[in-house]
Design an enzyme around this catalytic site. Structure first.
Site, mmCIF file in Angstrom:
data_model
loop_
_atom_site.group_PDB
_atom_site.id
_atom_site.type_symbol
_atom_site.label_atom_id
_atom_site.label_comp_id
_atom_site.label_asym_id
_atom_site.label_seq_id
_atom_site.Cartn_x
_atom_site.Cartn_y
_atom_site.Cartn_z
ATOM 1 N N TYR A 100 4.464 0.309 7.505
ATOM 2 C CA TYR A 100 4.474 -0.984 6.829
ATOM 3 C C TYR A 100 5.151 -1.100 5.490
ATOM 4 O O TYR A 100 6.255 -1.519 5.507
ATOM 5 C CB TYR A 100 3.189 -1.746 7.002
ATOM 6 C CG TYR A 100 1.917 -1.283 6.375
ATOM 7 C CD1 TYR A 100 0.874 -2.211 6.236
ATOM 8 C CD2 TYR A 100 1.705 -0.005 5.932
ATOM 9 C CE1 TYR A 100 -0.325 -1.851 5.702
ATOM 10 C CE2 TYR A 100 0.503 0.353 5.404
ATOM 11 C CZ TYR A 100 -0.506 -0.565 5.279
ATOM 12 O OH TYR A 100 -1.686 -0.218 4.750
ATOM 13 N N ASP A 141 0.768 -1.240 0.000
ATOM 14 C CA ASP A 141 0.000 0.000 0.000
ATOM 15 C C ASP A 141 0.800 1.291 0.000
ATOM 16 O O ASP A 141 0.505 2.206 -0.739
ATOM 17 C CB ASP A 141 -0.936 0.030 1.223
ATOM 18 C CG ASP A 141 -1.882 -1.156 1.265
ATOM 19 O OD1 ASP A 141 -1.646 -2.144 0.538
ATOM 20 O OD2 ASP A 141 -2.863 -1.093 2.023
ATOM 21 N N GLU A 159 1.081 -9.345 11.664
ATOM 22 C CA GLU A 159 0.839 -8.975 10.251
ATOM 23 C C GLU A 159 2.173 -8.902 9.500
ATOM 24 O O GLU A 159 2.302 -9.381 8.380
ATOM 25 C CB GLU A 159 0.133 -7.619 10.214
ATOM 26 C CG GLU A 159 -0.165 -7.098 8.821
ATOM 27 C CD GLU A 159 -0.927 -5.772 8.832
ATOM 28 O OE1 GLU A 159 -1.243 -5.278 9.937
ATOM 29 O OE2 GLU A 159 -1.215 -5.248 7.747
HETATM 30 C C1 GLC Z 1 -2.855 -4.166 4.018
HETATM 31 C C2 GLC Z 1 -1.794 -4.738 3.079
HETATM 32 C C3 GLC Z 1 -2.439 -5.554 1.983
HETATM 33 C C4 GLC Z 1 -3.330 -6.613 2.605
HETATM 34 C C5 GLC Z 1 -4.327 -6.017 3.597
HETATM 35 C C6 GLC Z 1 -5.062 -7.081 4.398
HETATM 36 O O1 GLC Z 1 -3.671 -3.272 3.357
HETATM 37 O O2 GLC Z 1 -1.000 -3.730 2.557
HETATM 38 O O3 GLC Z 1 -1.475 -6.148 1.167
HETATM 39 O O4 GLC Z 1 -4.000 -7.330 1.612
HETATM 40 O O5 GLC Z 1 -3.646 -5.210 4.517
HETATM 41 O O6 GLC Z 1 -4.172 -7.925 5.033
#
Ligand code: GLC
Length: 421
Positions: free
Chosen positions: A343, A163, A387
């Site tokens: 992230y 993202d 995560e």
């Molecule tokens: C965040 C991550 C994405 C993922 C989502 C749910 O947005 O960047 O890659 O799919 O979280 O885990």
């Protein structure tokens, strides 16, 4: 199996069960309360370790949200949840299920092939039914998302799955986000703001969503009007690999694979075009100008997963394995833009490591695959199912009890504890 790894395996299964909302899993309760596209494909691989039917179901519910155009959305909003923004009212998706209007990197074909390989007799009918749907999704990418060199483009940073990666700054910094209006973020109420994108970036993310909704997600209009269109290594390598896998299962199941070999060749040429000679790495590129972002990322190391064995990238991998305590960093630890916890600007992700490991293994770099796997297993054993993790200290970050981290343990990282290597 030692009792510790048995406990971890138990915990991983429990997480998949607890994140199950009935046919689909959420990435983690709270922060991500819906079905995410590539998360689900990875979850299927985890379920395949103990419940094949549930594994297939995960991919099937994802494809139930497929649009008429073939696009498979990045989020399916099955049930309303006030704890998430931007929700269905902002996105105004036009598919059969409430959804976002963008997609995510296409991992489903590869994971479906892997699930199928575990039990071909059981999976034959399920995969045959999915085949035309997956092919339609891939065709949508081929029709709408190739740049002039046939690399695959994203039209929103979130579509890349990475993202807030520094690559996207190249275009985001040129955008104004004028008229975006007032909105309330929800992500920073679940985890610390230091781990999440800045307001500058978020304004532009929302502006792009508003523009897409205004254009009813019409790809032609977006191609003409959107300021954001970047060729992305993640999407490119993953589609290349996914298309190879889809072709292989199509042949095996005697399905119509006309034109697919040529499409694979086209995508391979596109993927190779993302090599940035100056940087010595695969890189993202602005489709409008041809300018590279000048960023190596963990996506650069997905080349082997896409079937491209690039010696220069291998050199970079060896170097970063020496420099970085917990590889593979989403942005190089020695870059001045490295951020240990925000992230996609530094931390490491277990599921990206798994795909990198699969690729290395396939291309005959078993020693490197093993190193990435051991270090990923160590992270999960020490810090749990976060995560993602700080690639310098290993500290867990983002949400916890995370579906894909649990799936990675079950399908890959934990298997050395199970003695399969
Ligand atoms: C965040 C991550 C994405 C993922 C989502 C749910 O947005 O960047 O890659 O799919 O979280 O885990």
């Amino acid at each position: 199996m030692s009792s510790t790894s048995e406990n971890i395996t138990e915990a991983a299964r429990r997480i998949l069960r607890e994140n199950d909302r009935g046919g689909y899993t959420v990435p983690t309760a709270g922060l991500y309360p819906y079905q995410w596209n590539w998360d689900s494909a990875i979850a299927a691989l985890g379920f395949a370790e103990f419940d094949m039917n549930r594994a297939w179901q995960e991919i099937e519910t994802l494809f139930a949200g497929q649009w008429e155009t073939g696009m498979v959305p990045h989020i399916l909003f099955h049930k309303p949840d006030a704890g998430y923004f931007p929700g269905p009212d902002v996105w105004q998706g036009v598919g059969p299920t409430q959804s976002t209007g963008i997609t995510q990197p296409p991992v489903a074909a590869t994971m479906a092939r892997m699930v199928y390989d575990r039990d071909p007799a059981m999976g034959k009918a399920r995969l045959s039914a999915l085949f035309p749907k997956i092919r339609a999704w891939h065709s949508w990418f081929l029709k709408w998302r190739l740049d002039s060199e046939n690399a695959v483009c994203v039209t929103h940073p979130w579509e890349s799955g990475r993202d807030n990666a520094p690559e996207w700054d190249l275009v985001l910094k040129t955008m104004t986000a004028e008229g975006v209006g007032e909105y309330t973020r929800k992500d920073t109420s679940h985890v610390d703001a230091s781990m999440r994108p800045t307001k500058f970036d978020y304004d532009r993310y929302i502006w792009l969503v508003q523009q897409g909704a205004r254009l009813k997600w019409d790809q032609q209009a977006l191609r003409e009007q959107s300021p954001f269109r970047m060729a992305d290594p993640t999407t490119t390598f993953l589609l290349l690999r996914a298309h190879r896998d889809l072709l292989a299962v199509g042949e095996r199941l005697n399905l119509d694979v006309t034109g697919m070999a040529e499409e694979v060749a086209l995508l391979e040429a596109g993927a190779r075009s993302l090599w940035n000679t100056e940087l010595g790495s695969f890189d993202a590129r602005n489709a409008a100008t041809g300018e590279f972002a000048n960023c190596m990322s963990n996506a650069s190391f997905l080349c082997w997963y896409g079937g491209i064995d690039e010696a220069g990238q291998l050199e970079k991998l060896r170097a970063s394995l020496t420099k970085t305590r917990f590889p593979v960093a989403s942005h190089p630890t020695d870059s001045d833009r490295y951020d240990s916890c925000r992230y996609w600007r530094g931390p490491t992700w277990a599921f990206m490591n798994m795909m990198i490991g699969f690729g290395l293994e396939d291309c005959g770099h078993a020693d490197l695959a093993q190193e990435v796997r051991t270090k990923t297993a160590e992270l999960i054993e020490t810090y749990g199912f976060a995560e993602y993790f700080d690639s310098t200290s290993g500290a867990p970050a983002g949400g916890d009890t995370f579906t894909w981290t649990a799936a990675v343990w079950l399908a890959w990282a934990g298997s050395q504890a199970k003695g399969t290597l």
